[in-house]
Structures are given as structure tokens and as C-alpha cells.
Design a protein around this motif. Structure first.
Motif, mmCIF file in Angstrom:
data_model
loop_
_atom_site.group_PDB
_atom_site.id
_atom_site.type_symbol
_atom_site.label_atom_id
_atom_site.label_comp_id
_atom_site.label_asym_id
_atom_site.label_seq_id
_atom_site.Cartn_x
_atom_site.Cartn_y
_atom_site.Cartn_z
ATOM 1 N N THR A 168 0.830 -1.317 0.001
ATOM 2 C CA THR A 168 -0.161 -0.123 0.011
ATOM 3 C C THR A 168 0.843 1.207 -0.062
ATOM 4 O O THR A 168 1.880 1.341 0.527
ATOM 5 C CB THR A 168 -1.038 -0.045 1.322
ATOM 6 N N SER A 169 0.549 2.293 -0.905
ATOM 7 C CA SER A 169 1.273 3.486 -1.015
ATOM 8 C C SER A 169 1.570 4.054 0.328
ATOM 9 O O SER A 169 0.379 4.355 1.159
ATOM 10 C CB SER A 169 0.813 4.362 -2.056
ATOM 11 N N THR A 170 2.699 4.534 0.743
ATOM 12 C CA THR A 170 2.800 5.273 2.123
ATOM 13 C C THR A 170 2.560 6.767 1.586
ATOM 14 O O THR A 170 2.392 7.573 2.800
ATOM 15 C CB THR A 170 4.381 5.199 2.374
ATOM 16 N N GLY A 171 2.308 7.168 0.507
ATOM 17 C CA GLY A 171 2.300 8.669 0.234
ATOM 18 C C GLY A 171 3.358 9.270 0.634
ATOM 19 O O GLY A 171 3.291 10.588 0.302
ATOM 20 N N VAL A 172 4.579 8.994 0.664
ATOM 21 C CA VAL A 172 5.716 9.613 1.002
ATOM 22 C C VAL A 172 6.548 9.739 -0.473
ATOM 23 O O VAL A 172 7.016 8.624 -0.986
ATOM 24 C CB VAL A 172 6.481 9.072 2.016
ATOM 25 N N LYS A 173 6.792 11.072 -0.858
ATOM 26 C CA LYS A 173 7.757 11.100 -2.246
ATOM 27 C C LYS A 173 9.249 10.841 -1.661
ATOM 28 O O LYS A 173 9.656 11.203 -0.709
ATOM 29 C CB LYS A 173 7.492 12.293 -2.938
ATOM 30 N N GLU A 174 9.900 10.252 -2.743
ATOM 31 C CA GLU A 174 11.400 9.971 -2.634
ATOM 32 C C GLU A 174 11.922 10.091 -3.868
ATOM 33 O O GLU A 174 11.532 9.979 -4.868
ATOM 34 C CB GLU A 174 11.569 8.601 -1.718
ATOM 35 N N PRO A 175 13.385 10.729 -3.770
ATOM 36 C CA PRO A 175 13.997 10.541 -5.110
ATOM 37 C C PRO A 175 14.228 9.073 -5.708
ATOM 38 O O PRO A 175 14.282 8.238 -5.470
ATOM 39 C CB PRO A 175 15.475 10.961 -4.649
ATOM 40 N N THR A 176 13.723 9.360 -7.223
ATOM 41 C CA THR A 176 13.385 7.907 -8.021
ATOM 42 C C THR A 176 14.064 8.091 -9.300
ATOM 43 O O THR A 176 14.049 9.136 -10.065
ATOM 44 C CB THR A 176 11.939 7.879 -7.980
ATOM 45 N N ASN A 177 14.736 7.068 -9.853
ATOM 46 C CA ASN A 177 15.127 6.889 -11.182
ATOM 47 C C ASN A 177 14.022 6.254 -12.140
ATOM 48 O O ASN A 177 13.804 5.281 -11.972
ATOM 49 C CB ASN A 177 16.501 5.875 -11.050
ATOM 50 N N LEU A 178 13.685 7.359 -12.640
ATOM 51 C CA LEU A 178 12.242 7.200 -13.536
ATOM 52 C C LEU A 178 12.770 6.324 -14.844
ATOM 53 O O LEU A 178 12.004 5.523 -15.314
ATOM 54 C CB LEU A 178 11.641 8.414 -14.064
ATOM 55 N N ASN A 179 13.991 6.275 -15.107
ATOM 56 C CA ASN A 179 14.587 5.716 -16.424
ATOM 57 C C ASN A 179 14.546 4.252 -16.102
ATOM 58 O O ASN A 179 14.020 3.323 -16.804
ATOM 59 C CB ASN A 179 15.899 6.132 -16.820
ATOM 60 N N ALA A 180 15.114 3.736 -14.867
ATOM 61 C CA ALA A 180 14.976 2.284 -14.258
ATOM 62 C C ALA A 180 13.543 2.012 -14.158
ATOM 63 O O ALA A 180 13.346 0.741 -14.538
ATOM 64 C CB ALA A 180 15.829 2.436 -13.081
ATOM 65 N N LEU A 181 12.732 2.599 -13.585
ATOM 66 C CA LEU A 181 11.601 2.224 -13.490
ATOM 67 C C LEU A 181 10.736 1.921 -14.408
ATOM 68 O O LEU A 181 9.806 0.865 -14.585
ATOM 69 C CB LEU A 181 10.761 3.339 -12.555
ATOM 70 N N ALA A 182 10.656 2.853 -15.512
ATOM 71 C CA ALA A 182 10.186 2.535 -16.859
ATOM 72 C C ALA A 182 10.529 1.345 -17.427
ATOM 73 O O ALA A 182 10.127 0.384 -17.990
ATOM 74 C CB ALA A 182 10.393 3.663 -17.592
ATOM 75 N N ASP A 183 11.997 1.178 -17.263
ATOM 76 C CA ASP A 183 12.551 0.072 -18.215
ATOM 77 C C ASP A 183 12.320 -1.272 -17.449
ATOM 78 O O ASP A 183 11.919 -2.141 -18.359
ATOM 79 C CB ASP A 183 14.267 0.226 -18.156
ATOM 80 N N GLU A 184 12.014 -1.367 -16.230
ATOM 81 C CA GLU A 184 11.847 -2.575 -15.506
ATOM 82 C C GLU A 184 10.366 -3.029 -15.755
ATOM 83 O O GLU A 184 9.933 -4.110 -16.183
ATOM 84 C CB GLU A 184 12.007 -2.184 -13.935
ATOM 85 N N PHE A 185 9.354 -1.989 -15.778
ATOM 86 C CA PHE A 185 8.041 -2.258 -15.847
ATOM 87 C C PHE A 185 7.524 -2.668 -17.558
ATOM 88 O O PHE A 185 6.628 -3.544 -17.851
ATOM 89 C CB PHE A 185 7.100 -1.187 -15.471
ATOM 90 N N LEU A 186 8.179 -2.059 -18.362
ATOM 91 C CA LEU A 186 8.089 -2.312 -19.830
ATOM 92 C C LEU A 186 8.572 -3.764 -20.102
ATOM 93 O O LEU A 186 7.880 -4.638 -20.602
ATOM 94 C CB LEU A 186 9.120 -1.298 -20.626
ATOM 95 N N ARG A 187 9.769 -4.309 -19.410
ATOM 96 C CA ARG A 187 10.098 -5.570 -19.602
ATOM 97 C C ARG A 187 9.146 -6.604 -18.927
ATOM 98 O O ARG A 187 8.875 -7.601 -19.460
ATOM 99 C CB ARG A 187 11.717 -5.894 -18.940
ATOM 100 N N LEU A 188 8.793 -6.276 -17.838
ATOM 101 C CA LEU A 188 7.899 -7.228 -16.928
ATOM 102 C C LEU A 188 6.502 -7.315 -17.843
ATOM 103 O O LEU A 188 6.097 -8.359 -17.914
ATOM 104 C CB LEU A 188 7.834 -6.612 -15.545
ATOM 105 N N ALA A 189 6.045 -6.186 -18.220
ATOM 106 C CA ALA A 189 4.755 -6.108 -18.820
ATOM 107 C C ALA A 189 4.771 -7.217 -20.146
ATOM 108 O O ALA A 189 3.915 -7.913 -20.342
ATOM 109 C CB ALA A 189 4.081 -4.736 -19.307
ATOM 110 N N TYR A 190 5.913 -6.928 -20.922
ATOM 111 C CA TYR A 190 6.019 -7.691 -22.270
ATOM 112 C C TYR A 190 6.143 -9.248 -21.934
ATOM 113 O O TYR A 190 5.371 -10.046 -22.423
ATOM 114 C CB TYR A 190 7.260 -7.253 -22.776
ATOM 115 N N HIS A 191 7.002 -9.699 -21.184
ATOM 116 C CA HIS A 191 7.065 -11.106 -20.600
ATOM 117 C C HIS A 191 5.866 -11.706 -20.287
ATOM 118 O O HIS A 191 5.608 -12.859 -20.142
ATOM 119 C CB HIS A 191 8.242 -11.332 -19.867
ATOM 120 N N GLY A 192 5.107 -10.752 -19.301
ATOM 121 C CA GLY A 192 3.808 -11.376 -18.690
ATOM 122 C C GLY A 192 2.988 -11.583 -19.775
ATOM 123 O O GLY A 192 2.042 -12.419 -19.792
ATOM 124 N N LEU A 193 2.804 -10.708 -20.841
ATOM 125 C CA LEU A 193 1.897 -10.939 -22.080
ATOM 126 C C LEU A 193 2.391 -12.191 -22.771
ATOM 127 O O LEU A 193 1.511 -12.918 -23.302
ATOM 128 C CB LEU A 193 1.867 -9.645 -22.878
#
Length: 424
Positions: free
Chosen positions: A260-285
Motif C-alpha cells: 500500500t502506498s505510503t504517500g511519501v515522495k522520494e528521489p526515484t530513477n524514472l528511467n530504471a522504473l520505466a525499463d523495469e515495468f516495460l520488460r515485465l509487462a512484455y514477458h507477462g503478456l
């Protein structure tokens, strides 16, 4: 008569209070309308306007319910006063009648003592009857007042319960959507973890063989060969550590996504986050449909700084948009269009005063008839049973309300769709 004066005074007072309540209600409703007209004017999308109308309707119902309770209380108080006035008048009538009867009895007392006692007892019985009747009427008036109060309390409780159930249902739907998105990733997670685990197993087996060779060379006394094997072992251990860390990071990322989201913002690497979910979504499909293939393009800005966001929430937004993109190109591929090559791309870019993320596909696009309503709750382009209609609505709220950003869509029927996220 005093009775009629009391009734008239009670009615006038009740009528005046109801008029004042009606005026207060009208002013509150006008203020509410004025407030939401300003909010509607400031709203940037139809989704926000619809949400504002929904909130306005809830507040309007609360105001009307509150004034209905007050009006009912005024009417109940008026009826109680009428009953009390009537009771007082009956008492006065009884006392007047008693006084008159006693006066007549006193005149007749000299002529007949016997008639006096009979009359006195009769009048006493009448007086007691009037008192009993008046008491009974008062009891009825109090009972009526209690019943009306209980009815008002019951309606108020029902309204509060309905509002609580509505909020609980909304929270359940949101949680179901989050769990559904995590379930779609299961196969992709297994695929992504399997790759680094295969590397770990392979390097571990090779390292075991190299240890046997190391023992043999030690027995031979070939120190140079021992050093060479030790260096290779060190390289292998480094690779095992690297791929083990990769598997660990995948598990950690999915645990973060499922929490569950804590609602707390933190510094995040959006490039790594986007790459991770793109690959996971593709292999899931791919796990669901092994015949499906698509080109994945990633155009990440190397100068993109760490961005202060709630990573679990932004991850859910990216996952929803990427899943929708793969679904769109998969549906178009099933149409057997000659020369069609499914493609999904994701890009990031640092703007002057914002960070931009784009998710693009070359599917069939979104029909113009529903394009303006695409972020509304329960609106889905998927067949019945394949979509809740909450994914894009939740994504829109996360970006706009949770992060003060912008989520917009550009789509051309037959050519594809692009979702654009801008975080200020």
C-alpha cells in the motif's frame, strides 16, 4: 380565547423559523453552486469536472438532509406546543366548568344537602375525567414527538451508512485494480528472475569445476596456473554477485509495487522504473500468448535527474499505460494486417520546468467518440470481463492529484496512441 392565541402564536413562530431555514438553505445552496462553478471553470478536463459534479451532488444532499431534519424538528416542536396549548385550554375549561358547577351547588345547598353531595361527587368525577383525558393527550403528544425524532435519526443514520458504504466500495475497487495489475506481472516477473538465476547457476557450476582444477594444480605445484584459475574464479564470483543482485532488485521492486502506498515522495530513477515495468509487462503478456511478439523501443534521457515521486504510485501508472499499449498492438496483430509490426516505445525527457514520460503504441488507436471520456471511471474499450475501467481513472488521479502533474492522450484511429505524463 387564550387557546386560539397560543395556537396562532405557535404557528406564526414555526412558520417564521421555517422561512428562516429555507432562506439559510437557499443561501448555502447558492454558495455551494457558486463555489463549484468556480471549480468547474478552473477544471482542466472533463474528468475533473465530473468529479466536481459528484462532490457537489454529495454536499447538496448533505445540506438538504440537514435542513430536512431541522424542518422536521420545528414541525414536531410546533405540534408539541399545540398539544400543550390544547391541554391547558382543556384544563381551563374543566376548572371553569367545575367552578360553575360548584357555584350552582352552593345555591342549591340550602334546599337540599343530599343534592349538594350528589352534585359535588359528580363534578369531582367529571374533573378527574378531564384531568385523565388531558394527561392521556399529553402522553400521546410526547409519543408522537419521540416517534418523529426516531424517524429523523433513522434517516440520518441511513444517509451516513450509505455514504460510508459508497466510500468502502470505492476503496475495494481501487485495491482490486492494484491486485489485478500485480497479477498480470506474475509471468513477467518469473521470466525476468529466471534469466539472472540461470547465470548464477551456470557460473556456480563452472566455478565448482575450476575449484577442482585449482586443487589439481596445487598438488602439481603450478603456482602460475593456480593464480590464473583464482583470477577466473574472482571474475565468476563477481558475475554471480551481479546477477544475484539483479534478481534481488526485481523481487524488491515487486514488493514495493504490491505494498500500500505510503504517500511519501522520494528521489526515484524514472528511467530504471520505466525499463523495469516495460520488460515485465512484455514477458507477462508473452507468457499468456507465446505467439505474440513486439518491438520494444526505449529512449531514455541520460541526463534525467532523480525525481521526487511516490514510486509505488508512478509504477502503477506506467504499468497500466504499458499494459494498455501491448494490449492494443496485440489486438491489431490478430487482425492479420499485412506488413504490420507491433511496436511499443517508452521515452523520458528533461524539459525546462518538467519531466516528460511518453508511452506510445502503433495499435488501432482510441475511437474519437470516447477519447474525451477516456479517463472517466468504469469506461473501458476492452470486452466485458477483461477490464475494470478503473486503470486510467486511477492513473489520472495519481498523476494530477497525487503529484500535481498532467496526463494527456494523443490518438489517431488506425495509427496508434500516445500517453504523455508531465511531472512539474
Amino acid at each position: 380565547m387564550q387557546y386560539e392565541f397560543d395556537l396562532k402564536e405557535a404557528a406564526q413562530k414555526a412558520e417564521q423559523e421555517k422561512k428562516e431555514l429555507a432562506l439559510q438553505k437557499e443561501l448555502e445552496l447558492k454558495a455551494l453552486n457558486f463555489e463549484y462553478e468556480k471549480k468547474q471553470a478552473a477544471a482542466k478536463s472533463e474528468k475533473e469536472k465530473q468529479q466536481l459534479r459528484f462532490e457537489q451532488q454529495l454536499k447538496r444532499q448533505e445540506i438538504e438532509a440537514a435542513y430536512a431534519r431541522k424542518t422536521a424538528q420545528i414541525e414536531a416542536e410546533q405540534k408539541r406546543k399545540e398539544a400543550l396549548a390544547k391541554l391547558e385550554q382543556e384544563k381551563r375549561d374543566a376548572l371553569n366548568a367545575s367552578a360553575l358547577a360548584l357555584s350552582q351547588a352552593e345555591v342549591q345547598r340550602q334546599s337540599s344537602q343530599r343534592n349538594f353531595f350528589i352534585t359535588a361527587f359528580a363534578l369531582l368525577a367529571i374533573l378527574l375525567g378531564f384531568i385523565g383525558y388531558a394527561f392521556n393527550q399529553k402522553q400521546k403528544a410526547n409519543k408522537l414527538l419521540q416517534e418523529q425524532k426516531a424517524e429523523i435519526d433513522q434517516k440520518s443514520t441511513q444517509l451516513e451508512q450509505s455514504l460510508t458504504e459508497l466510500k468502502a466500495t470505492q476503496n475495494q475497487l481501487i485495491q482490486s485494480e492494484k491486485l489485478a495489475s500485480l497479477g498480470e506481472l506474475t509471468a513477467g516477473i518469473a521470466h525476468e528472475i529466471q534469466n539472472p538465476l540461470n547465470f548464477v547457476n551456470n557460473f556456480a557450476e563452472v566455478s565448482a569445476e575450476m575449484l577442482d582444477e585449482l586443487k589439481e594444480e596445487l598438488e602439481k605445484g603450478d603456482i602460475e596456473e593456480v593464480k590464473a584459475i583464482a583470477e577466473d574464479l574472482q571474475v565468476n564470483l563477481g558475475k554471480i554477485n551481479h546477477h544475484g543482485g539483479r534478481a534481488s532488485s526485481i523481487v524488491k521492486g515487486m514488493l514495493e509495487h504490491s505494498r500500500t502506498s505510503t504517500g511519501v515522495k522520494e528521489p526515484t530513477n524514472l528511467n530504471a522504473l520505466a525499463d523495469e515495468f516495460l520488460r515485465l509487462a512484455y514477458h507477462g503478456l508473452r507468457a499468456k500468448d507465446s505467439s505474440f511478439n513486439a518491438t520494444m523501443e526505449m529512449h531514455f534521457d541520460p541526463d534525467l535527474p532523480l525525481v521526487s515521486v511516490i514510486p509505488q504510485d508512478i509504477g502503477r501508472v506506467l504499468l497500466n499505460l504499458i499494459n494498455n499499449a501491448f494490449y492494443a498492438v496485440q489486438e491489431k496483430a490478430r487482425q492479420g494486417i499485412e506488413g504490420f509490426a507491433p511496436m511499443v516505445s517508452i521515452s523520458t525527457k528533461k524539459m525546462d520546468n518538467a519531466i516528460e514520460i511518453r508511452v506510445k503504441d502503433n495499435g488501432n488507436g482510441i475511437p474519437e467518440a470516447i477519447r474525451e471520456k477516456i479517463f472517466q471511471p468504469f469506461l473501458t474499450t476492452k470486452p466485458t470481463g477483461q477490464g475494470t475501467g478503473l486503470g486510467l481513472s486511477l492513473a489520472y488521479d495519481i498523476v494530477t492529484k497525487g503529484h500535481g502533474g498532467i496526463l494527456e492522450v494523443n490518438s489517431t484511429e488506425g495509427l496508434g496512441t500516445e500517453f504523455v505524463i508531465r511531472l512539474v
